[in-house]
Design an enzyme around this catalytic site. Structure first.
Site, mmCIF file in Angstrom:
data_model
loop_
_atom_site.group_PDB
_atom_site.id
_atom_site.type_symbol
_atom_site.label_atom_id
_atom_site.label_comp_id
_atom_site.label_asym_id
_atom_site.label_seq_id
_atom_site.Cartn_x
_atom_site.Cartn_y
_atom_site.Cartn_z
ATOM 1 N N SER A 177 0.855 -1.184 0.000
ATOM 2 C CA SER A 177 0.000 0.000 0.000
ATOM 3 C C SER A 177 0.887 1.229 0.000
ATOM 4 O O SER A 177 2.087 1.157 0.300
ATOM 5 C CB SER A 177 -0.887 -0.002 1.250
ATOM 6 O OG SER A 177 -1.502 1.245 1.456
ATOM 7 N N TYR A 227 -2.295 -0.442 10.283
ATOM 8 C CA TYR A 227 -2.332 -0.853 8.878
ATOM 9 C C TYR A 227 -0.912 -0.880 8.306
ATOM 10 O O TYR A 227 -0.519 -1.820 7.614
ATOM 11 C CB TYR A 227 -3.220 0.116 8.103
ATOM 12 C CG TYR A 227 -3.490 -0.267 6.671
ATOM 13 C CD1 TYR A 227 -4.137 -1.456 6.350
ATOM 14 C CD2 TYR A 227 -3.118 0.583 5.633
ATOM 15 C CE1 TYR A 227 -4.409 -1.787 5.024
ATOM 16 C CE2 TYR A 227 -3.384 0.267 4.312
ATOM 17 C CZ TYR A 227 -4.029 -0.922 4.013
ATOM 18 O OH TYR A 227 -4.288 -1.252 2.703
#
Length: 307
Positions: A156, A169
């Site tokens: 990501s 995350y």
């Protein structure tokens, strides 16, 4: 190893036609778009996802378009025992994979005082340990076969940059980035390429369902921020096209949009301006959290008083 081998690696999988391709998270978002695009290019698919009904729909859609799905089953990649059994079944019925794509993932945002242990645990279990389980159970078979292949891991922008509220995350996404960086060199000797996909904004159902801990998603300011995200996000199909091109070109870093490519370059070249921008972004997020969080507390108090 000769000089050429140190400098150049021939593309292990220049085409997906006739190749056996495993895709996790295939029932929605980037996973679904990638499965459909790979099928259109002639790949023979093995698909899995946590959601059985949605996975069945994707398989039916691919078959209606004359694509090939060799095997599919719903399951949880964070469960090592399930993945190990899944790998044994696939090996027995389909054989060794040519391409393994770890696309399944979940997300949750929040500041450290709002995040609970379950948030940290679930993100690491699914986004980091899930791909590790798949790698453990499928990639050694590719190595022993000796015919090369390709591994795709989806990280990501939060695996490259210090985005506000993304600590849990980022723990998972920086982790899979590190795994991929090492495998890039470890697997080169076996003619197995590795791609690390670093999406920025992608307009998937995850955007509207992601848990933002301690924030009222119904607050107009939060809704406005989410709507702005939709405006700049790329489609899952765009992300899928970037992934398949990354395999075809044997690229390690795969970006789905220019902003993340530029942002990562900028962060490495201009450390102090990067820190200042991150501080400003964090201050803005913090202000939004305080506003929406106050409203959330007021609503909870009103509900308690009504009882």
């Amino acid at each position: 190893m000769g000089i050429r081998d140190l400098l150049v690696m021939d593309t292990p999988v220049p085409s997906l036609r006739g190749r056996k391709v495993l895709i996790t998270g295939a029932a929605s978002g980037i996973g679904r778009a990638t499965a459909e695009a790979a099928a259109a290019q002639g790949a023979e698919l093995v698909l899995t996802d946590l959601h059985a009904d949605q996975l069945d729909e994707v398989v039916a859609e691919i078959l209606r378009a004359d694509g090939t799905v060799l095997y599919h089953v719903a399951g949880d990649v964070s469960d090592y025992d399930w993945v190990a059994n899944f790998a044994r079944q696939v090996d027995a019925e389909v054989g060794v994979m040519d391409v393994v794509m770890n696309i399944a993932g979940i997300s949750a945002w929040g500041t450290v005082e709002n995040l609970e242990h379950r948030h940290w645990r679930s993100l690491v279990d699914v986004n980091l340990m899930g791909p590790i389980h798949i790698i453990e159970c499928f990639v050694p078979l590719m190595v022993r076969r000796g015919a090369g292949g390709h591994v795709v891991n989806v990280s990501s922008a939060a695996g490259l940059l210090a985005l506000p509220w993304h600590a849990a995350y980022s723990a998972s996404k920086f982790g899979i980035r590190g795994v991929s960086e090492v495998l890039r060199f470890d697997l080169r000797h076996h003619n197995i390429g590795v791609s690390l996909v670093c999406p920025g904004g992608v307009d998937t159902p995850l955007v509207d369902t992601v848990e933002i801990v301690g924030v009222d998603r119904n607050d107009p300011r939060v809704k406005a921020a989410i709507n702005n995200f939709h405006k700049i996000a790329v489609s899952p199909e765009t992300a899928a096209a970037a992934i398949l091109k990354g395999i075809r070109k044997n690229r390690f870093m795969v970006y789905t949009s220019f902003d993340i490519r530029f942002g990562y370059w900028w962060a490495r070249k201009f450390a102090l301006p990067y820190e200042i921008v991150m501080r400003v972004a964090n201050d803005r997020f913090d202000k939004l959290a305080r506003i929406s969080g106050t409203k959330l507390e007021e609503r909870a108090r009103d509900h308690h008083s009504a009882q």
